[in-house]
Design an enzyme around this catalytic site. Structure first.
Site, PDB file in Angstrom:
ATOM      1  N   SER A 186      48.522  34.287  66.223  1.00 32.66           N
ATOM      2  CA  SER A 186      48.468  32.831  66.339  1.00 32.66           C
ATOM      3  C   SER A 186      47.280  32.283  65.555  1.00 32.66           C
ATOM      4  CB  SER A 186      48.350  32.427  67.807  1.00 32.66           C
ATOM      5  OG  SER A 186      49.543  32.718  68.497  1.00 32.66           O
ATOM      6  N   GLY A 187      47.260  30.956  65.427  1.00 32.52           N
ATOM      7  CA  GLY A 187      46.161  30.292  64.729  1.00 32.52           C
ATOM      8  C   GLY A 187      46.502  29.872  63.318  1.00 32.52           C
ATOM      9  N   HIS A 188      47.786  30.024  62.950  1.00 29.67           N
ATOM     10  CA  HIS A 188      48.208  29.733  61.582  1.00 29.67           C
ATOM     11  C   HIS A 188      49.280  28.645  61.516  1.00 29.67           C
ATOM     12  CE1 HIS A 188      46.058  33.313  60.364  1.00 29.67           C
ATOM     13  NE2 HIS A 188      46.811  34.087  61.123  1.00 29.67           N
TER      14      HIS A 188
ATOM     15  N   HIS B 177      42.740  35.065  57.339  1.00 31.62           N
ATOM     16  CA  HIS B 177      41.880  35.441  58.465  1.00 31.62           C
ATOM     17  C   HIS B 177      40.433  35.509  58.013  1.00 31.62           C
ATOM     18  CE1 HIS B 177      45.839  37.408  58.968  1.00 31.62           C
ATOM     19  NE2 HIS B 177      45.761  36.803  60.130  1.00 31.62           N
TER      20      HIS B 177
END
Lengths: 332, 332
Positions: free
Chosen positions: A56-58, A220
């Site tokens: 996650s985080g994208h 990342h």
């Protein structure tokens, strides 16, 4: 840490809560695992299922591309961490409409391992599978080791084309072939201007001074190929588009799709400034841009920066880009 | 200043270059002034024109809502600065399809002045005009001075409803009435976690320490109603939604549209966490959310933070939200 969050450990699950509350017409969670999101209109009998997933985080990557004419299901990992093989397997079961399942995802070690384990288990259950791993980041390895490259925003093109092929009823081998063709025709490269902060860590994933940039950075925060003083947008764009054009061996008469992608904190105004010079460069090479996309398609939380992705088009890929698609994050 | 720009003085014009290169099927510049953007399919004879505009740096506001079922033309100012009255007048001429022109924009002194001057000149040219000024920011003034409030992201709802009314062929008075109804039914409030940096200035528009937040901030960094330690997302959401619900006097049985808007640098994951608790609060009040919107609808360059906008729906507004619309930044 300037974040609108509650408990950092609940970041992903609360984001999913919000997403499912907002878009019940488009998305639902698998009854077996809430970290597996599927199209709300499943099952789609006779259609090839496309499974993606990753950390996650994208957003919109990965789950934002679950939708009509796109992917069928996504396994949702923790921030910047692979989902489990069990989650990929559950996504596979959910996506299977009897015509088999294509895994389509970016090249990261954990994801490759867990997809391969899921694929073995799915085959044991009688679900035919294929895998296409997208490795579009030219900064991550030289051409002779192209398979070692990371998957970044160019993944969008493969989703769009393969999803449209599945939607029109192509077979598993045909959908896999199209995904592979799209992936092989796509290159990307990014520039980072600031680092993301993981909710559970609370400090930047790397240090970049004000006035510096990192060319070739990963989503990342993986190290790039050049760190130095921040240059004007046109010079940065030349670095990105130049490397891509060389790697793709673009030349007169080529038709391409272009994605100028924001990594999180960079305003869309700046993305259009990057697109402007991207067009100047491609025009100069005699390359025709037929499908421009400008916006946030694959982010790294609040990282400032941008990436450029270019896919060389053939008639089939161009037609597949034009096909309808709908998710909470992308409509065509 | 971690920006992908060239000459700061060319920021707006280069952004427009990129936009016009990317979307010639949707947008074109007025031949008389490149700072006036219009729908590519103009003229639209017999349809009411909707003119908006304001300072740059807020994409998609303002020009991002020029499109089918939305606005007809936008005057484009410098960053955080009003366009000139001549630009509003040129937008008026371009938008006029013979059925008159509605000015629909946010409440800022410079814009009001310049629109009023343009309206006078347009009337002299025989173009009937109406004006609806959106003042949705509850943090900017108390209810007894509601007309002094700033216009922020809630402007989107007025664009969407008025644009759909114009598209279906409503008269100038009808379109103006719908825009006014939408504006009066809408309230917004935001939280800032970091400041934007103007390209030509190079330093933040205000100072906010790490670990602090400003509740009620404006989209140019105007001071809010409370500055203090950053709270968990749910507590922040309660401050925003609580103030809006009180001002709108929301209660059991009300139907609403909700927009959770990112101000620039805040990841969409966080917006969904804010939407999650917005739903909890509204559910608790007996209020039904029928139209959720989550994303960047009105930004402040790279400001971190978010805003919540809520519009109380009636049957007509709900139908107008559902109507088709298309711009480079919004599709329905």
């Amino acid at each position: 840490m300037q974040k609108l969050i509650n408990d950092p450990e609940r970041f992903v699950d609360e984001m999913l809560d919000g997403l499912l509350l907002a878009h019940p017409d488009l998305l639902k969670a698998s009854p077996a695992d809430r970290r597996v999101l599927v199209r709300a209109d499943l099952p789609t009998p006779g259609r090839v299922g496309i499974v993606t997933g990753g950390g996650s985080g994208h957003l919109p990557v990965f789950l934002g591309y679950v939708g009509t004419g796109l992917c069928t299901a996504a396994a949702v990992g923790n921030v910047f961490s692979s989902p489990s093989s069990a989650q990929f397997l559950e996504a596979t079961r959910a996506a299977n409409g009897g015509a088999g399942v294509l895994y389509l995802y970016g090249n990261y070690g954990g994801d490759v391992l867990n997809v391969d384990l899921a694929a073995d288990a799915a085959e044991d259950e009688g679900i035919p599978t294929r895998s296409v791993v997208v490795s579009d980041d030219v900064a991550a390895a030289p051409p002779e080791r192209a398979d070692d490259r990371r998957g970044v925003a160019g993944l969008f093109f493969a989703y769009k084309c393969a999803g449209a092929a599945a939607e029109r009823g192509d077979s598993l081998d045909e959908v896999a072939k199209i995904a592979g063709t799209a992936a092989e025709a796509t290159r990307s490269m990014g520039v980072g201007l600031s680092a993301a902060i993981l909710p559970t860590v609370g400090r930047p994933t790397f240090e970049l001074q004000s006035g510096e940039m990192e060319i070739g950075i990963g989503i990342h925060g993986e190290p790039g190929v050049h760190r130095g003083p921040l240059e004007p947008a046109d010079a940065v764009t030349e670095r990105l588009v130049g490397a891509i054009a060389e790697d793709l061996q673009l030349g007169t008469g080529d038709r391409v799709a272009v994605l100028v992608n924001g990594l999180g904190a960079t305003p869309r105004e700046e993305l259009y400034i990057v697109y402007r010079h991207t067009r100047h460069i491609l025009d100069g090479l005699g390359v025709t841009v037929e499908h421009p996309y400008i916006g946030e398609y694959a982010t790294s939380l609040e990282m400032a920066g941008a990436s450029v992705s270019i896919m060389r088009l053939d008639a089939d890929l161009a037609e597949l880009l034009d096909a309808p698609a709908r998710s909470p994050f992308f409509q065509r």
